[in-house]
Design a protein around this motif. Structure first.
Motif, PDB file in Angstrom:
ATOM      1  N   LEU A 145       0.731  -1.029   0.057  1.00 31.42           N
ATOM      2  CA  LEU A 145      -0.061  -0.107   0.017  1.00 31.42           C
ATOM      3  C   LEU A 145       0.778   1.188  -0.171  1.00 31.42           C
ATOM      4  O   LEU A 145       1.751   1.377   0.928  1.00 31.42           O
ATOM      5  CB  LEU A 145      -0.841  -0.045   1.370  1.00 31.42           C
ATOM      6  N   ASP A 146       0.922   2.124  -1.017  1.00 29.58           N
ATOM      7  CA  ASP A 146       1.626   3.208  -1.350  1.00 29.58           C
ATOM      8  C   ASP A 146       0.775   4.506  -0.594  1.00 29.58           C
ATOM      9  O   ASP A 146      -0.347   4.396  -0.245  1.00 29.58           O
ATOM     10  CB  ASP A 146       1.665   3.466  -2.756  1.00 29.58           C
ATOM     11  N   ASP A 147       1.472   5.623  -0.290  1.00 27.19           N
ATOM     12  CA  ASP A 147       0.723   6.852   0.189  1.00 27.19           C
ATOM     13  C   ASP A 147       0.022   7.355  -0.636  1.00 27.19           C
ATOM     14  O   ASP A 147      -1.176   7.802  -0.134  1.00 27.19           O
ATOM     15  CB  ASP A 147       2.027   7.648   0.820  1.00 27.19           C
ATOM     16  N   ALA A 148       0.362   7.419  -1.999  1.00 29.48           N
ATOM     17  CA  ALA A 148      -0.409   8.077  -2.938  1.00 29.48           C
ATOM     18  C   ALA A 148      -1.364   7.156  -3.635  1.00 29.48           C
ATOM     19  O   ALA A 148      -0.983   5.788  -3.785  1.00 29.48           O
ATOM     20  CB  ALA A 148       0.415   8.637  -3.840  1.00 29.48           C
ATOM     21  N   PRO A 149      -2.780   7.509  -4.058  1.00 32.63           N
ATOM     22  CA  PRO A 149      -3.520   6.552  -4.633  1.00 32.63           C
ATOM     23  C   PRO A 149      -3.144   6.382  -6.217  1.00 32.63           C
ATOM     24  O   PRO A 149      -2.384   7.181  -6.657  1.00 32.63           O
ATOM     25  CB  PRO A 149      -4.825   7.357  -4.487  1.00 32.63           C
ATOM     26  N   ASP A 150      -3.479   5.070  -6.622  1.00 36.72           N
ATOM     27  CA  ASP A 150      -3.113   5.027  -7.889  1.00 36.72           C
ATOM     28  C   ASP A 150      -4.057   5.722  -8.933  1.00 36.72           C
ATOM     29  O   ASP A 150      -3.727   5.809  -9.964  1.00 36.72           O
ATOM     30  CB  ASP A 150      -3.248   3.390  -8.261  1.00 36.72           C
ATOM     31  N   VAL A 151      -5.389   5.730  -8.547  1.00 29.70           N
ATOM     32  CA  VAL A 151      -6.408   6.361  -9.321  1.00 29.70           C
ATOM     33  C   VAL A 151      -7.492   6.809  -8.538  1.00 29.70           C
ATOM     34  O   VAL A 151      -7.721   6.375  -7.211  1.00 29.70           O
ATOM     35  CB  VAL A 151      -6.803   5.269 -10.450  1.00 29.70           C
ATOM     36  N   VAL A 152      -8.363   7.626  -9.013  1.00 32.92           N
ATOM     37  CA  VAL A 152      -9.654   7.831  -8.479  1.00 32.92           C
ATOM     38  C   VAL A 152     -10.704   7.176  -9.114  1.00 32.92           C
ATOM     39  O   VAL A 152     -10.790   7.287 -10.502  1.00 32.92           O
ATOM     40  CB  VAL A 152     -10.025   9.498  -8.633  1.00 32.92           C
ATOM     41  N   ALA A 153     -11.674   6.456  -8.252  1.00 31.96           N
ATOM     42  CA  ALA A 153     -12.694   5.769  -9.109  1.00 31.96           C
ATOM     43  C   ALA A 153     -13.864   6.471  -9.417  1.00 31.96           C
ATOM     44  O   ALA A 153     -13.753   7.406  -9.359  1.00 31.96           O
ATOM     45  CB  ALA A 153     -13.266   4.648  -7.752  1.00 31.96           C
ATOM     46  N   PRO A 154     -14.532   5.722 -10.344  1.00 27.59           N
ATOM     47  CA  PRO A 154     -15.650   6.502 -10.988  1.00 27.59           C
ATOM     48  C   PRO A 154     -16.771   7.176  -9.726  1.00 27.59           C
ATOM     49  O   PRO A 154     -17.241   8.221 -10.240  1.00 27.59           O
ATOM     50  CB  PRO A 154     -16.423   5.510 -11.881  1.00 27.59           C
ATOM     51  N   ASP A 155     -16.656   6.631  -8.734  1.00 27.90           N
ATOM     52  CA  ASP A 155     -17.487   6.942  -7.854  1.00 27.90           C
ATOM     53  C   ASP A 155     -16.795   8.220  -6.943  1.00 27.90           C
ATOM     54  O   ASP A 155     -17.360   8.857  -5.866  1.00 27.90           O
ATOM     55  CB  ASP A 155     -17.928   5.765  -6.766  1.00 27.90           C
ATOM     56  N   GLY A 156     -15.548   8.478  -6.766  1.00 27.00           N
ATOM     57  CA  GLY A 156     -14.826   9.546  -6.401  1.00 27.00           C
ATOM     58  C   GLY A 156     -14.040   9.065  -5.361  1.00 27.00           C
ATOM     59  O   GLY A 156     -13.272  10.089  -4.763  1.00 27.00           O
ATOM     60  N   SER A 157     -13.973   7.926  -5.035  1.00 28.43           N
ATOM     61  CA  SER A 157     -12.978   7.574  -4.057  1.00 28.43           C
ATOM     62  C   SER A 157     -11.675   7.361  -4.410  1.00 28.43           C
ATOM     63  O   SER A 157     -11.469   6.933  -5.745  1.00 28.43           O
ATOM     64  CB  SER A 157     -13.651   6.251  -3.282  1.00 28.43           C
ATOM     65  N   GLU A 158     -10.523   7.413  -3.720  1.00 28.62           N
ATOM     66  CA  GLU A 158      -9.389   7.197  -3.766  1.00 28.62           C
ATOM     67  C   GLU A 158      -9.189   5.694  -3.815  1.00 28.62           C
ATOM     68  O   GLU A 158      -9.496   5.088  -3.011  1.00 28.62           O
ATOM     69  CB  GLU A 158      -8.374   7.725  -2.935  1.00 28.62           C
TER      70      GLU A 158
END
Length: 119
Positions: free
Chosen positions: A8-21
């Motif tokens: 698990l990295d500190d920065a998200p890989d992507v923002v989901a279509p629902d808006g969550s990281e």
């Protein structure tokens, strides 16, 4: 397929279509995992999946999950230790009701196919 290992990295890989990281976790031939974070007092967008089922396990924070499939509709309180299923085609939306972020680990079956999955 080899032995998948993901940290698990500190920065998200992507923002989901629902808006969550989203932090992408391990992936296998038959399923994939992700760590979702929704900021404090945030509300996701309502979405449904075209081809995958998801299994969620809440690890931190508190909130609520709305799900609707056909005539069936419910709201579930989320908190550490709560798990739930989101069958393919089920509409869902979740919110964070706590001072800290809502954090969930989810398994997708089959593996997440790509950007066009959620609608």
């Amino acid at each position: 397929m080899g032995f998948a290992t993901q940290h698990l990295d500190d920065a998200p890989d992507v923002v989901a279509p629902d808006g969550s990281e989203v932090h992408v976790l391990a992936r296998g031939a038959r399923g994939s995992m992700a760590h979702f974070t929704l900021p404090p007092n945030a509300v996701s967008r309502a979405v449904a999946h075209r081809t995958v089922d998801e299994l969620w396990y809440c690890i931190a924070g508190h909130g609520r999950m709305w799900r609707r499939s056909g005539e069936r509709e419910e709201i579930v309180v989320l908190g550490p230790g709560v798990s739930l299923a989101i069958p393919c085609g089920t509409w869902f939306q979740f919110c964070s009701d706590s001072a800290g972020p809502l954090q969930v680990v989810a398994v997708t079956i089959p593996p997440w196919p790509g950007e066009d999955e959620a609608y």
